[in-house]
Design an enzyme around this catalytic site. Structure first.
Site, PDB file in Angstrom:
ATOM      1  N   ASN A  91       8.860  -7.186  13.629  1.00  0.00           N
ATOM      2  CA  ASN A  91       9.015  -5.810  14.070  1.00  0.00           C
ATOM      3  C   ASN A  91       7.662  -5.134  14.289  1.00  0.00           C
ATOM      4  O   ASN A  91       6.598  -5.727  14.085  1.00  0.00           O
ATOM      5  CB  ASN A  91       9.868  -5.034  13.060  1.00  0.00           C
ATOM      6  CG  ASN A  91      10.747  -3.990  13.717  1.00  0.00           C
ATOM      7  OD1 ASN A  91      10.399  -3.436  14.759  1.00  0.00           O
ATOM      8  ND2 ASN A  91      11.882  -3.721  13.108  1.00  0.00           N
ATOM      9  N   HIS A 121     -12.829 -12.181   0.189  1.00  0.00           N
ATOM     10  CA  HIS A 121     -14.284 -12.077   0.078  1.00  0.00           C
ATOM     11  C   HIS A 121     -14.722 -12.465  -1.325  1.00  0.00           C
ATOM     12  O   HIS A 121     -13.942 -12.353  -2.279  1.00  0.00           O
ATOM     13  CB  HIS A 121     -14.740 -10.640   0.386  1.00  0.00           C
ATOM     14  CG  HIS A 121     -14.328 -10.175   1.743  1.00  0.00           C
ATOM     15  ND1 HIS A 121     -15.077 -10.438   2.865  1.00  0.00           N
ATOM     16  CD2 HIS A 121     -13.241  -9.501   2.179  1.00  0.00           C
ATOM     17  CE1 HIS A 121     -14.479  -9.935   3.922  1.00  0.00           C
ATOM     18  NE2 HIS A 121     -13.352  -9.360   3.530  1.00  0.00           N
ATOM     19  N   GLY A 148       9.896  -3.759   4.946  1.00  0.00           N
ATOM     20  CA  GLY A 148       8.899  -2.890   5.553  1.00  0.00           C
ATOM     21  C   GLY A 148       7.702  -2.630   4.659  1.00  0.00           C
ATOM     22  O   GLY A 148       7.844  -2.322   3.489  1.00  0.00           O
ATOM     23  N   ARG A 186       7.480  -9.584  -8.017  1.00  0.00           N
ATOM     24  CA  ARG A 186       8.073 -10.548  -8.953  1.00  0.00           C
ATOM     25  C   ARG A 186       9.548 -10.753  -8.605  1.00  0.00           C
ATOM     26  O   ARG A 186      10.233  -9.793  -8.232  1.00  0.00           O
ATOM     27  CB  ARG A 186       8.003 -10.029 -10.388  1.00  0.00           C
ATOM     28  CG  ARG A 186       6.615  -9.746 -10.894  1.00  0.00           C
ATOM     29  CD  ARG A 186       5.956 -11.021 -11.414  1.00  0.00           C
ATOM     30  NE  ARG A 186       4.699 -10.701 -12.070  1.00  0.00           N
ATOM     31  CZ  ARG A 186       3.512 -11.016 -11.601  1.00  0.00           C
ATOM     32  NH1 ARG A 186       3.416 -11.651 -10.466  1.00  0.00           N
ATOM     33  NH2 ARG A 186       2.420 -10.715 -12.242  1.00  0.00           N
TER      34      ARG A 186
END
Length: 192
Positions: A91, A121, A148, A186
């Protein structure tokens, strides 16, 4: 030691091998510019230009299965490190930082504003200031639904048919067939 790849600079080789590399490599910059130009075209297409969208994605991505739909605005670093399996829907607003391979399996659902982030990093400030980074692959197995705003961090594998709740931050592998939520994400129950 790894063999030298013909026609590929040292830093790009290091990235492709999953080692620390510097992102200011000319080969990587050229690859990034190529991807951004393709993304500009893709993200500017009309909703009715499905054939053009597909053609651009075939040029951009490492592999794209049949019946895949990716909605603009889609962003990635290189494109060639990303594969998307058949029947997958991605989406609006997806961001794939594909400095390492990103594999999205068949029949996945990727909701709005999902981020798949392979880049990382060094924790030590010196190498980070000097422009060093690395990346770790992400694997989204078949049938996964990412809610989302979910964020998937470097090196994570999400097992088949798992559902990740909206806004979750996935920092560790998730098994198959579970509902997982939260930050850090989790599993909270198995799915039948």
């Amino acid at each position: 030691m790894w063999p030298t790849l013909p026609g590929v600079g040292e830093q790009k080789e290091r990235m492709l091998r999953g080692e620390l590399y510097r992102y200011d490599d000319p080969d990587l910059r050229a690859d990034h510019v190529r991807a951004q130009l393709l993304l500009e075209r893709f993200n500017a297409t009309s909703v009715v230009d499905t054939g053009e969208r597909r053609a651009i994605l075939e040029e951009l991505l490492g592999e794209i299965g049949a019946d895949v739909e990716i909605k603009p605005r889609f962003l990635c670093d290189y494109g060639y490190q990303t594969t998307v399996g058949e029947g997958t829907f991605i989406n609006y607003g997806a961001i794939f930082l594909d400095c390492a391979p990103i594999t999205v399996g068949r029949h996945c659902q990727v909701a709005t504003n999902v981020q798949l982030l392979t880049a990382t990093h060094p924790l030590e400030p010196g190498p980070r200031r000097d422009g060093w980074e690395s990346a770790h692959p992400i694997v989204i197995e078949a049938g996964v639904w990412l809610g989302g705003g979910a964020i998937v961090c470097p090196g994570v594998t999400i097992g088949e048919d798992t559902v990740v709740g909206a806004g979750s931050v996935v920092v560790e592998d998730l098994p198959s067939g579970v509902l997982a939520v939260g930050s850090p994400c989790r599993p909270i129950r198995e799915l039948g």
